[in-house]
Design an enzyme around this catalytic site. Structure first.
Site, PDB file in Angstrom:
ATOM      1  N   HIS A  20      56.113  53.582  14.732  1.00 20.94           N
ATOM      2  CA  HIS A  20      55.544  53.898  16.279  1.00 20.94           C
ATOM      3  C   HIS A  20      56.954  54.285  17.106  1.00 20.94           C
ATOM      4  O   HIS A  20      57.802  54.758  16.432  1.00 20.94           O
ATOM      5  CB  HIS A  20      54.986  52.298  16.770  1.00 20.94           C
ATOM      6  CG  HIS A  20      55.993  51.212  16.879  1.00 20.94           C
ATOM      7  ND1 HIS A  20      57.571  51.331  17.377  1.00 20.94           N
ATOM      8  CD2 HIS A  20      56.204  50.145  16.135  1.00 20.94           C
ATOM      9  CE1 HIS A  20      58.013  50.265  17.307  1.00 20.94           C
ATOM     10  NE2 HIS A  20      56.965  49.599  16.446  1.00 20.94           N
ATOM     11  N   HIS A  23      60.576  52.887  16.147  1.00 23.74           N
ATOM     12  CA  HIS A  23      61.011  53.230  15.057  1.00 23.74           C
ATOM     13  C   HIS A  23      61.472  54.714  15.325  1.00 23.74           C
ATOM     14  O   HIS A  23      62.485  55.127  14.737  1.00 23.74           O
ATOM     15  CB  HIS A  23      59.939  53.104  13.930  1.00 23.74           C
ATOM     16  CG  HIS A  23      59.330  51.976  13.663  1.00 23.74           C
ATOM     17  ND1 HIS A  23      58.161  51.884  13.397  1.00 23.74           N
ATOM     18  CD2 HIS A  23      59.879  50.639  13.796  1.00 23.74           C
ATOM     19  CE1 HIS A  23      57.751  50.268  13.433  1.00 23.74           C
ATOM     20  NE2 HIS A  23      59.050  49.594  13.504  1.00 23.74           N
ATOM     21  N   CYS A 128      60.445  30.740  13.564  1.00 28.99           N
ATOM     22  CA  CYS A 128      59.522  32.015  14.119  1.00 28.99           C
ATOM     23  C   CYS A 128      59.125  32.745  12.877  1.00 28.99           C
ATOM     24  O   CYS A 128      60.309  33.639  11.922  1.00 28.99           O
ATOM     25  CB  CYS A 128      60.022  32.706  15.015  1.00 28.99           C
ATOM     26  SG  CYS A 128      58.927  34.365  15.367  1.00 28.99           S
ATOM     27  N   CYS A 131      60.101  36.527  13.526  1.00 28.59           N
ATOM     28  CA  CYS A 131      61.504  36.912  13.475  1.00 28.59           C
ATOM     29  C   CYS A 131      62.018  36.709  12.028  1.00 28.59           C
ATOM     30  O   CYS A 131      63.147  37.048  11.625  1.00 28.59           O
ATOM     31  CB  CYS A 131      62.614  36.120  14.447  1.00 28.59           C
ATOM     32  SG  CYS A 131      62.151  36.009  16.058  1.00 28.59           S
ATOM     33  N   CYS A 148      58.184  31.747  20.769  1.00 27.00           N
ATOM     34  CA  CYS A 148      59.177  32.815  20.342  1.00 27.00           C
ATOM     35  C   CYS A 148      59.087  33.905  21.659  1.00 27.00           C
ATOM     36  O   CYS A 148      57.841  34.470  21.923  1.00 27.00           O
ATOM     37  CB  CYS A 148      58.917  33.556  19.243  1.00 27.00           C
ATOM     38  SG  CYS A 148      59.973  34.971  19.125  1.00 27.00           S
ATOM     39  N   HIS A 151      57.924  37.220  20.119  1.00 29.60           N
ATOM     40  CA  HIS A 151      56.658  37.587  19.350  1.00 29.60           C
ATOM     41  C   HIS A 151      55.590  36.718  20.193  1.00 29.60           C
ATOM     42  O   HIS A 151      54.109  36.740  19.585  1.00 29.60           O
ATOM     43  CB  HIS A 151      56.773  37.033  17.765  1.00 29.60           C
ATOM     44  CG  HIS A 151      57.658  37.880  16.929  1.00 29.60           C
ATOM     45  ND1 HIS A 151      59.045  37.671  17.088  1.00 29.60           N
ATOM     46  CD2 HIS A 151      57.342  39.121  16.546  1.00 29.60           C
ATOM     47  CE1 HIS A 151      59.554  38.724  16.225  1.00 29.60           C
ATOM     48  NE2 HIS A 151      58.843  39.739  15.941  1.00 29.60           N
ATOM     49  N   LYS A 300      57.805  45.954  26.012  1.00 31.32           N
ATOM     50  CA  LYS A 300      58.294  46.642  24.894  1.00 31.32           C
ATOM     51  C   LYS A 300      57.163  47.376  24.046  1.00 31.32           C
ATOM     52  O   LYS A 300      56.228  46.756  24.179  1.00 31.32           O
ATOM     53  CB  LYS A 300      59.152  45.690  23.876  1.00 31.32           C
ATOM     54  CG  LYS A 300      60.465  45.204  24.116  1.00 31.32           C
ATOM     55  CD  LYS A 300      60.885  44.219  22.954  1.00 31.32           C
ATOM     56  CE  LYS A 300      61.943  43.291  23.412  1.00 31.32           C
ATOM     57  NZ  LYS A 300      61.914  42.169  22.443  1.00 31.32           N
ATOM     58  N   LYS A 303      53.753  46.938  17.956  1.00 31.72           N
ATOM     59  CA  LYS A 303      52.503  46.667  17.685  1.00 31.72           C
ATOM     60  C   LYS A 303      52.010  45.518  18.385  1.00 31.72           C
ATOM     61  O   LYS A 303      50.738  45.554  18.876  1.00 31.72           O
ATOM     62  CB  LYS A 303      52.614  46.526  16.101  1.00 31.72           C
ATOM     63  CG  LYS A 303      51.065  46.623  15.402  1.00 31.72           C
ATOM     64  CD  LYS A 303      50.897  46.141  14.001  1.00 31.72           C
ATOM     65  CE  LYS A 303      49.663  46.014  13.658  1.00 31.72           C
ATOM     66  NZ  LYS A 303      49.482  45.507  12.363  1.00 31.72           N
TER      67      LYS A 303
END
Ligand code: MSP
Length: 639
Positions: A20, A23, A128, A131, A148, A151, A300, A303
Site C-alpha cells: 500500500h 510501504h 498485542c 504488534c 492497542c 491496531h 493512518k 489495511k
C-alpha cells in the site's frame, strides 16, 4: 561522499497485507537515496524484502484455511513484482524464510545464548497480536482500556515460559552511544523520543514463543520446543542481506548502513536492534532515518483502516513519475503528511506539467525553429542577465546535495523546480522570440538557447534519483548521455558541456496535465518517444555480428546472484557471462540454441572474461533468452 560504499534498507514488510501507500513511500524514499548515492559516485546496495514468520501470518493462514507458507509465497511475490513494476532499483529482495536467513538467525541466537545474554523465565502480560509484542506496564498505564492504540484490538493476557534477552543491561551503553553519535537517529525529534524512552528503565525482551502456541517461526538452536520472536528474526535480515556472517565483506557495507523506517517501528529499530547488536558483538549500523506517516482524513493509511491506496493503481491512473513526484515532494521527511488525489493532481500539474514541462517544451521548440534542432554555439559572456541565470542554475547541484545530506528529498526537489522557474524567467527577460527577427542578435539568441539547453541537461541529471524516467528523457532530448555509471553530479556543476552541433529532439509534451477524474488507462509519464536519436544507420546494423550459439555448459558464478558462466559454440567455443541466473537454473540453458552478439568488446565480469553477449528479454518480470523456432547450425549468422 562520492566513490564510497552505501547500503540502504527498507523495513521488510509483513505478508499479511498487500503493498500500500505506506510501504510504497518508504521503498521510494530508499530507492531515491540509493539512486542519489549512485549519482554522486558511490557504490550503493539496496535491500528490501518481506517479513514472513510470526503469529500474524499463522493466524491469517488459519482464518483463510491455508498454510502460512502459501500466504508468504504469494504475498512476497506480489511485493517483489510491485516494486519491479514501480521501477524500484533494489539489489536484493530478502525473505525471512530464505534458508540463508534462517541460518543467520540461528547463528546469532546461539552466539548470544553462549555469551549468557539469554535466560529462560515465566512471564505473563498483555499482548498485542498486531504488534507481536507484550505491552510494558508504563504503556498499559497510559491506556484507558486495554486496547492497542495502533491496531484498535483488545490486548490479550498471555502467560507462558519463554526465553528473554538481557536488554535492560544495555540501556546506559545505548544512551551513551546515541548521545555521542549525533547522526545515528535522525531527524532529531526521533532521537529525542528514543532518549526519552531510555530515561525509563528498560525491560528484558522476550525473544521466543513456545511451539505449543506457534510453530511458524525459526526454531531456537538451543531449545527445539521454541521458535524465535518475530522481531529477533526480522531485524537480522539487514545482516543476512549483506552476507553476514560468512561473507568477509559484510563489515564494510555494514559500516555505511542506513535504515529507512516509518515512525511506527522506531522502538524496535532504535532500542531492540542496537542492543541485540551489542550483545552479539556486532558494530552498530550507521544511521536510522525515520519518516512520518501518510494520513488520509486523519487516519493512518494501512489495511486495518480500510483506506488502501495501491501503488500499481496509482501508476496506472497517473503514471509512476507523477506518483513518485507527489510522494517525495509533499512529505517533509520526518513529519506526517496528508494524502489525497486532489493534492497529487494539483502538485503535478503545477510543478511538472506547467513549470518544468512548459519550459522544456518552449526551449526545445525554439531550438528546433530558430537554430535547426541542434545545440547552437555558446557565446562568450554576454552580460549580467546571462551570468545570473548560469549562476542560479549552477547553485542547484549544491542545494540538492545539501538537502539530501539532511534527508530532505522534498527540499531537494524544490531546488530543482526552482531552476525551471528561473529558466522561465530568463526566457521572459531575454525574449529570444524577438531576437530571431534581428540579425545582429543572432549570437545572443544562440547563447540564450545554449544556456537553456544546458539548464535542461542539469535538471535532467539532478532529477535522476527522484524521477528516473523523466531524467533519461530530458537528457536524451538534449543529446546528453544518460545518467548511468558514476559521478554524474560533477556534470551538473558545470556549464558548457553540451557539444554545439549535436542534435536535440523536441518530442511531445513531457507531462500531460492530470485531471482528478482520470481513470485507469495504463499511462506512464513521461512518454517515451522513439525519436531520431534512437535510430541507427544500416551500416551500424551490419557491423553487429549476431550468431546462433549452442550452449554447451552453464554454471553459477560464486557470489553472484545474477550471472551465469556459459560455454557457447558459435562456430568456436566462447565463454560468455549472462545475467540470467535469476531466471534460469544453469542446466535449463544447456542445449539451447541462443542468439549471441559475437563482436561485443570482451569485458570482465566477476573476474571472468566474457566474449560476447547472449540476447534475452525481460518481460512481466520473467527473463527469457532469444532462440530460433527451427533448428539452426551453431555459428550461423543472424540477419
Ligand atoms: N515487518 C515489520 C518490519 C520489520 S523490519 C525488520 C513491519 N512491517 S509493515 O508491513 O507493517 O511495515 C511497516 C512500515 O511500512 C512502516 O515502518 C513504514 O515504513 C511503512 N508504512 C506503513 N504505513 C505507513 C503510512 N501510512 N505512512 C508511511 N509509511 C508507513 O512493521
Amino acid at each position: 561522499m562520492g566513490n564510497s560504499l552505501y547500503y540502504v534498507t527498507t523495513p521488510i514488510y509483513y505478508v499479511n497485507a498487500e503493498p500500500h501507500l505506506g510501504h510504497t513511500y518508504t521503498t521510494l524514499a530508499a530507492d531515491t537515496f540509493a539512486r542519489y548515492h549512485e549519482l554522486v559516485g558511490d557504490d550503493a546496495f539496496f535491500l528490501t524484502g518481506t517479513d514472513e514468520h510470526g503469529d500474524k501470518i499463522a493466524r491469517a493462514a488459519t482464518e483463510q484455511g491455508t498454510t502460512p507458507q502459501l500466504i508468504a509465497d504469494r504475498v512476497s511475490a506480489l511485493f517483489r513484482k510491485t516494486w519491479k513494476e514501480c521501477g524500484i532499483s533494489f539489489d536484493r529482495f530478502i525473505r525471512t524464510t530464505d534458508p540463508q536467513h534462517v541460518r543467520t538467525v540461528k547463528y546469532v541466537l546461539q552466539k548470544v545464548f553462549d555469551k549468557g545474554e539469554v535466560y529462560k523465565a515465566e512471564y505473563g502480560g498483555y499482548y498485542c497480536f498486531g504488534c507481536e509484542r507484550y505491552f510494558t506496564q508504563t504503556e498499559l498505564d497510559e491506556l484507558e482500556d486495554k486496547v492497542c492504540p495502533d491496531h484498535k484490538k483488545p490486548l490479550e493476557y498471555v502467560k507462558e515460559e519463554n526465553y528473554f534477552f538481557k536488554m535492560s543491561k544495555y540501556r546506559d551503553a545505548l544512551r551513551d552511544y546515541i548521545e555521542s553519535h549525533p547522526g545515528f537517529i535522525r531527524p532529531e525529534r526521533y532521537k529525542n523520543e528514543v532518549l526519552g524512552f531510555l530515561k525509563e528503565p528498560l525491560d528484558d525482551l522476550c525473544i521466543s514463543r513456545p511451539k505449543s502456541r506457534l510453530t511458524w517461526g525459526i526454531e531456537l538452536p538451543f531449545d527445539k520446543d521454541f521458535v524465535t520472536y518475530v522481531w529477533f528474526d526480522a531485524l537480522l535480515n539487514y545482516l543476512t542481506g549483506i552476507g553476514y556472517p560468512d561473507d568477509p565483506d559484510w563489515k564494510v557495507r555494514w559500516a555505511v548502513c542506513e535504515h529507512i523506517i516509518g515512525k511506527d517501528i522506531l522502538k524496535t529499530h532504535a532500542v531492540y536492534w542496537p542492543t541485540m547488536l551489542m550483545a552479539a558483538g556486532v558494530p552498530l549500523f550507521k544511521t536510522l532515518s525515520v519518516h512520518g506517516f501518510w494520513k488520509q482524513k486523519e487516519s493512518k493509511i494501512a489495511k486495518s483502516t480500510g483506506n488502501v491506496v495501491r501503488p500499481l493503481e496509482m501508476k496506472a491512473k497517473y503514471g509512476m513519475e507523477a506518483f513518485r513526484y507527489y510522494l517525495l515532494k509533499d512529505m517533509v521527511f520526518g513529519l506526517d503528511a496528508s494524502y489525497s488525489e486532489e493534492a497529487l493532481v494539483q502538485r503535478v500539474n503545477a510543478d511538472l506539467a506547467n513549470n518544468l514541462g512548459n519550459m522544456v517544451n518552449r526551449v526545445l521548440n525554439m531550438a528546433e525553429k530558430y537554430v535547426g534542432g541542434i545545440v547552437p554555439q555558446r557565446g562568450d559572456s554576454l552580460g549580467e542577465v546571462h551570468e545570473a541565470f548560469k549562476k542560479e542554475t549552477l547553485s542547484a547541484a549544491g542545494n540538492v546535495m545539501a538537502a539530501m545530506e539532511e534527508i530532505k528529498p522534498s527540499r531537494a526537489l524544490d531546488a530543482i523546480i526552482r531552476i525551471a522557474d528561473s529558466a522561465n524567467r530568463y526566457i521572459v527577460a531575454t525574449e529570444p522570440f524577438r531576437m530571431v527577427k534581428d540579425d545582429e542578435k543572432k549570437e545572443e539568441l544562440e547563447h540564450v538557447l545554449y544556456n537553456l539547453l544546458e539548464c535542461i541537461r542539469i535538471i535532467g541529471i539532478l532529477l535522476s534519483p527522484f524521477l528516473p524516467r523523466t531524467s533519461k528523457e530530458l537528457l536524451s532530448r538534449v543529446g546528453w548521455k544518460s545518467v548511468e555509471g558514476r559521478d554524474h553530479i560533477a556534470a551538473a556543476g558545470q556549464f558548457g558541456l553540451l557539444q554545439p552541433g549535436s542534435k536535440v529532439y523536441k518530442g511531445g509534451p513531457l507531462f500531460d496535465r492530470l485531471e482528478i477524474t482520470s481513470v485507469t488507462n495504463d499511462r506512464d509519464m513521461p512518454k517515451e518517444s522513439d525519436h531520431p536519436a534512437a535510430l541507427i544507420d544500416f551500416d551500424l546494423w551490419e557491423k553487429l555480428d549476431l550468431r546462433i550459439g549452442l550452449v554447451k555448459t552453464a554454471e553459477p558464478i560464486p557470489k553472484s546472484k545474477k550471472l551465469l558462466k556459459l560455454q557457447v559454440d558459435i562456430g568456436e567455443v566462447r565463454t560468455v557471462v549472462a545475467g540470467m541466473a535469476k531466471y534460469y537454473a544453469p542446466e535449463e540453458l544447456v542445449g539451447k540454441s541462443v542468439v549471441v552478439l559475437a563482436n561485443l568488446k570482451p569485458a570482465k565480469l566477476m573476474g571472468i572474461e566474457s566474449r560476447g553477449m547472449v540476447l534475452a528479454v525481460v518481460s512481466g518480470g520473467r527473463g527469457s533468452v532469444l532462440t530460433t523456432d527451427r533448428q539452426s547450425v551453431p555459428g550461423s549468422k543472424v540477419s
